[in-house]
Design a protein around this motif. Structure first.
Motif, PDB file in Angstrom:
ATOM      1  N   LEU A  87    -118.062  90.946 -25.126  1.00  0.00           N
ATOM      2  CA  LEU A  87    -117.042  90.107 -25.756  1.00  0.00           C
ATOM      3  C   LEU A  87    -115.800  90.006 -24.873  1.00  0.00           C
ATOM      4  CD1 LEU A  87    -117.318  91.362 -29.451  1.00  0.00           C
ATOM      5  CD2 LEU A  87    -118.054  89.148 -28.564  1.00  0.00           C
ATOM      6  N   GLY A  88    -115.451  91.141 -24.232  1.00  0.00           N
ATOM      7  CA  GLY A  88    -114.298  91.112 -23.320  1.00  0.00           C
ATOM      8  C   GLY A  88    -114.563  90.259 -22.097  1.00  0.00           C
ATOM      9  N   THR A  89    -115.797  90.295 -21.596  1.00  0.00           N
ATOM     10  CA  THR A  89    -116.153  89.466 -20.440  1.00  0.00           C
ATOM     11  C   THR A  89    -116.087  87.983 -20.789  1.00  0.00           C
ATOM     12  OG1 THR A  89    -117.602  91.213 -19.607  1.00  0.00           O
ATOM     13  CG2 THR A  89    -117.951  88.982 -18.748  1.00  0.00           C
ATOM     14  N   GLY A  90    -116.531  87.642 -21.990  1.00  0.00           N
ATOM     15  CA  GLY A  90    -116.513  86.239 -22.406  1.00  0.00           C
ATOM     16  C   GLY A  90    -115.110  85.688 -22.547  1.00  0.00           C
ATOM     17  N   GLY A  91    -114.182  86.513 -23.003  1.00  0.00           N
ATOM     18  CA  GLY A  91    -112.796  86.058 -23.134  1.00  0.00           C
ATOM     19  C   GLY A  91    -112.656  84.887 -24.086  1.00  0.00           C
ATOM     20  N   ILE A  92    -111.791  83.961 -23.750  1.00  0.00           N
ATOM     21  CA  ILE A  92    -111.484  82.839 -24.635  1.00  0.00           C
ATOM     22  C   ILE A  92    -112.533  81.739 -24.530  1.00  0.00           C
ATOM     23  CG2 ILE A  92    -109.823  81.014 -25.135  1.00  0.00           C
ATOM     24  CD1 ILE A  92    -107.617  82.870 -24.289  1.00  0.00           C
ATOM     25  N   PHE A  93    -112.952  81.415 -23.307  1.00  0.00           N
ATOM     26  CA  PHE A  93    -113.847  80.272 -23.117  1.00  0.00           C
ATOM     27  C   PHE A  93    -115.283  80.662 -22.788  1.00  0.00           C
ATOM     28  CE2 PHE A  93    -109.551  78.797 -21.938  1.00  0.00           C
ATOM     29  CZ  PHE A  93    -109.400  77.807 -22.902  1.00  0.00           C
ATOM     30  N   GLY A  94    -115.563  81.929 -22.525  1.00  0.00           N
ATOM     31  CA  GLY A  94    -116.918  82.377 -22.270  1.00  0.00           C
ATOM     32  C   GLY A  94    -117.362  82.172 -20.837  1.00  0.00           C
ATOM     33  N   THR A  95    -118.484  82.767 -20.509  1.00  0.00           N
ATOM     34  CA  THR A  95    -119.038  82.642 -19.165  1.00  0.00           C
ATOM     35  C   THR A  95    -119.905  81.394 -19.023  1.00  0.00           C
ATOM     36  OG1 THR A  95    -120.968  83.970 -19.773  1.00  0.00           O
ATOM     37  CG2 THR A  95    -119.066  85.147 -18.879  1.00  0.00           C
ATOM     38  N   GLY A  96    -120.148  80.706 -20.125  1.00  0.00           N
ATOM     39  CA  GLY A  96    -121.054  79.552 -20.115  1.00  0.00           C
ATOM     40  C   GLY A  96    -122.459  79.982 -20.498  1.00  0.00           C
ATOM     41  N   LEU A  97    -123.158  79.147 -21.210  1.00  0.00           N
ATOM     42  CA  LEU A  97    -124.516  79.479 -21.616  1.00  0.00           C
ATOM     43  C   LEU A  97    -125.393  79.690 -20.387  1.00  0.00           C
ATOM     44  CD1 LEU A  97    -125.004  77.043 -24.624  1.00  0.00           C
ATOM     45  CD2 LEU A  97    -125.006  79.530 -24.707  1.00  0.00           C
ATOM     46  N   GLY A  98    -125.990  80.868 -20.299  1.00  0.00           N
ATOM     47  CA  GLY A  98    -126.814  81.219 -19.144  1.00  0.00           C
ATOM     48  C   GLY A  98    -126.038  81.876 -18.028  1.00  0.00           C
ATOM     49  N   GLY A  99    -124.720  81.997 -18.167  1.00  0.00           N
ATOM     50  CA  GLY A  99    -123.907  82.531 -17.077  1.00  0.00           C
ATOM     51  C   GLY A  99    -123.509  83.976 -17.224  1.00  0.00           C
ATOM     52  N   GLY A 100    -123.809  84.604 -18.358  1.00  0.00           N
ATOM     53  CA  GLY A 100    -123.429  85.997 -18.572  1.00  0.00           C
ATOM     54  C   GLY A 100    -124.632  86.921 -18.496  1.00  0.00           C
ATOM     55  N   HIS A 101    -124.461  88.118 -19.058  1.00  0.00           N
ATOM     56  CA  HIS A 101    -125.552  89.096 -19.092  1.00  0.00           C
ATOM     57  C   HIS A 101    -125.643  89.729 -20.483  1.00  0.00           C
ATOM     58  CE1 HIS A 101    -126.437  88.919 -14.788  1.00  0.00           C
ATOM     59  NE2 HIS A 101    -125.132  88.889 -14.580  1.00  0.00           N
ATOM     60  N   PRO A 102    -125.826  88.928 -21.523  1.00  0.00           N
ATOM     61  CA  PRO A 102    -125.937  89.503 -22.870  1.00  0.00           C
ATOM     62  C   PRO A 102    -127.202  90.324 -23.067  1.00  0.00           C
ATOM     63  CG  PRO A 102    -126.460  87.167 -22.915  1.00  0.00           C
ATOM     64  CD  PRO A 102    -125.940  87.466 -21.546  1.00  0.00           C
ATOM     65  N   ILE A 156    -120.141  81.844 -24.965  1.00  0.00           N
ATOM     66  CA  ILE A 156    -119.365  80.680 -25.422  1.00  0.00           C
ATOM     67  C   ILE A 156    -117.925  81.056 -25.742  1.00  0.00           C
ATOM     68  CG2 ILE A 156    -121.419  79.526 -26.307  1.00  0.00           C
ATOM     69  CD1 ILE A 156    -120.626  80.282 -29.106  1.00  0.00           C
ATOM     70  N   GLY A 157    -117.574  82.336 -25.592  1.00  0.00           N
ATOM     71  CA  GLY A 157    -116.195  82.758 -25.713  1.00  0.00           C
ATOM     72  C   GLY A 157    -115.659  82.752 -27.139  1.00  0.00           C
ATOM     73  N   LEU A 158    -114.371  83.068 -27.241  1.00  0.00           N
ATOM     74  CA  LEU A 158    -113.729  83.141 -28.548  1.00  0.00           C
ATOM     75  C   LEU A 158    -113.722  81.790 -29.241  1.00  0.00           C
ATOM     76  CD1 LEU A 158    -112.059  84.697 -30.663  1.00  0.00           C
ATOM     77  CD2 LEU A 158    -110.006  84.118 -29.335  1.00  0.00           C
ATOM     78  N   PHE A 159    -113.419  80.724 -28.502  1.00  0.00           N
ATOM     79  CA  PHE A 159    -113.378  79.394 -29.109  1.00  0.00           C
ATOM     80  C   PHE A 159    -114.753  78.983 -29.636  1.00  0.00           C
ATOM     81  CE2 PHE A 159    -109.404  77.541 -26.798  1.00  0.00           C
ATOM     82  CZ  PHE A 159    -108.612  78.406 -27.551  1.00  0.00           C
ATOM     83  N   GLY A 160    -115.780  79.195 -28.830  1.00  0.00           N
ATOM     84  CA  GLY A 160    -117.124  78.840 -29.269  1.00  0.00           C
ATOM     85  C   GLY A 160    -117.565  79.669 -30.460  1.00  0.00           C
TER      86      GLY A 160
END
Length: 467
Positions: free
Chosen positions: A321-336, A355-359
């Motif tokens: 959640l901290g990595t995603g931040g406000i706008f996120g890493t983008g779908l497919g761009g993180g390591h969930p 998708i971040g906090l907003f998503g």
């Protein structure tokens, strides 16, 4: 020859609005799957057709049936559910891709893809939804079978607790039935059955339960002999907790019954008594059960070295959640995929990272729309049973989501519940689609003209003229 207009015949069905919203929901799901494939593979693949066809087919078939036999149903519920179910399927597929890459890096074969299974469960969920709409043409019929449904619900709820642990226990909680590689969580169906019973029972006993008792600090508390239903519900939940070590289901059922009591009687005293009983039960459980103590300690001290292993899941969720931040890493761009059980208990954390906090807020707003439309149907329907049933079912979805999000974000201890329509799992998905079917049926009764029988609609193109 004189004519008069009947206002009841001019109520719009809003099925075209539902179809338009379904198209938008499917477009969002297709865009999400396209983003995942572009980020992971750099190009679109044939999977896009599969994961676009599933929400499209599910939504279109359900829409056509609703248009035929429940034309006055709320037009927002089905599109929201198709959106949530579709996005959940996309995230499960995305996690499969991440785990596959992780296995390849470790020189292993990955054979545990869950997205294809979730496609099958989605299809079965839609079939169950349609079957309930065809069978339950009038929600008031369920009131006749309230006690039978209650017995079935209690049986399903207690069955895992009496089975040997090898057939029912997963991660310390005995809430499953596992036979020959097949697993089922009967509590997902029991909650719907017990909601029907609670609504029917309180319709019958509402006047008795609303009688004033002793007045304390300006609040009228119920009489001692009227505590029976609440104490029975409390004892049932404590029994589930004692035998099954399932804090989440206990919280869900007890919260449901307290809210039904409040809606039926409009007395705050029931809520106060319910909260006190639950607090006492939770304290007792903490003192007796090591699993409850561990979950509370992990919740309070997730970064304590003593809980390196047991708190790993929660820590990874918070890091994501901290990595995603406000706008996120983008779908497919993180390591969930690094979070254990990312497709079930912690799928909210997976969305939060990418998708971040907003998503994530947008996702929660979609749930809020579904819950609010359920409450709106309960307020608008004419019969008391329908009011309690719709409010109870809508509250179930809202409370379950709150408990899940609170556990993922460390607002409350993690309970093992899943996110309705989003999480992987057949029991959860089937139970959620069953709840949707009943909410659609109640909303149809709420908006249908009083003179129109269930399952039929009045033509709205031209007003009726009476000679």
């Amino acid at each position: 020859m004189s004519g008069t207009f009947n206002p009841a015949l001019r109520i719009p069905t809003k099925r075209n609005l539902e179809l338009l919203l379904l198209a938008f929901a499917v477009l969002v799901v297709i865009s999400a799957e396209g983003a995942v494939e572009a980020a992971r593979d750099g190009h679109l693949s044939s999977h896009l057709v599969t994961y676009a066809a599933v929400p499209l087919a599910a939504g279109l078939v359900a829409h056509l049936v609703i248009r035929k036999i429940a034309r006055y149903a709320d037009p927002l519920m089905l599109p929201v559910v198709v959106l949530l179910n579709g996005l959940g399927l996309v995230m499960i597929h995305r996690l499969d891709l991440g785990l596959k890459t992780q296995a390849a890096q470790n020189g292993q074969q990955f054979a545990g893809a869950q997205a294809p299974t979730q496609v099958v469960w989605t299809a079965l969920g839609v079939v169950l939804f349609l079957a309930l709409l065809f069978v339950v043409r009038d929600h008031r019929v369920l009131q006749r079978y309230a006690y039978t449904l209650a017995l079935v619900g209690v049986f399903l709820l207690m069955l895992p607790a009496v089975l040997p642990a090898r057939f029912s226990e997963v991660n310390g909680a005995r809430i499953w039935i596992r036979v020959a590689g097949f697993s089922l969580q009967p509590g997902e169906f029991a909650k719907t059955l017990l909601t029907i019973f609670g609504a029917a029972y309180l319709v019958q006993k509402r006047d008795v339960l609303a009688l004033a008792g002793r007045r304390i600090l300006g609040i009228d508390f119920p009489r001692g002999r009227d505590f029976g239903p609440l104490l029975l519900a409390w004892l049932l939940c404590i029994g589930v907790l004692v035998r099954g070590h399932d804090l989440g289901t206990s919280l869900l059922f007890f919260g449901l019954f307290v809210v039904l009591l409040y809606v039926a009687t409009e007395r705050v005293s029931w809520v106060i008594v319910g909260v006190l009983l639950f607090a006492g039960g939770a304290y007792l459980a903490y003192q007796i059960f090591g699993t409850v103590q561990t979950r509370v300690e992990v919740w309070l001290h997730p970064f304590d070295p003593r809980y390196t292993d047991t708190a790993y899941q929660l820590k990874q969720s918070l890091f994501g959640l901290g990595t995603g931040g406000i706008f996120g890493t983008g779908l497919g761009g993180g390591h969930p995929e690094l979070v254990p059980l990312a497709t079930t208990d912690f799928i909210i954390a997976s969305f939060g990272e990418e998708i971040g906090l907003f998503g994530l807020i947008g996702l929660l707003v979609a749930y809020g729309v579904l819950v609010s439309r359920g409450f709106a149907a309960g307020l608008a329907v004419r019969d008391s049973f329908g009011k309690l049933l719709a409010c109870g079912l809508a509250f179930l979805i809202g409370l379950q989501l709150f408990v899940v999000v609170a556990g993922v974000t460390r607002l409350l201890p993690e309970t093992g519940l899943t996110s309705p329509f989003l999480s992987y799992g057949g029991s959860s998905l089937l139970g959620s689609w069953a709840i949707l079917a009943l909410l659609v049926r109640v909303s149809d009764a709420a908006r249908r003209p009083a003179t129109t029988p269930p399952g039929r609609a009045v033509t709205t193109e031209q007003p009726a003229v009476v000679a």
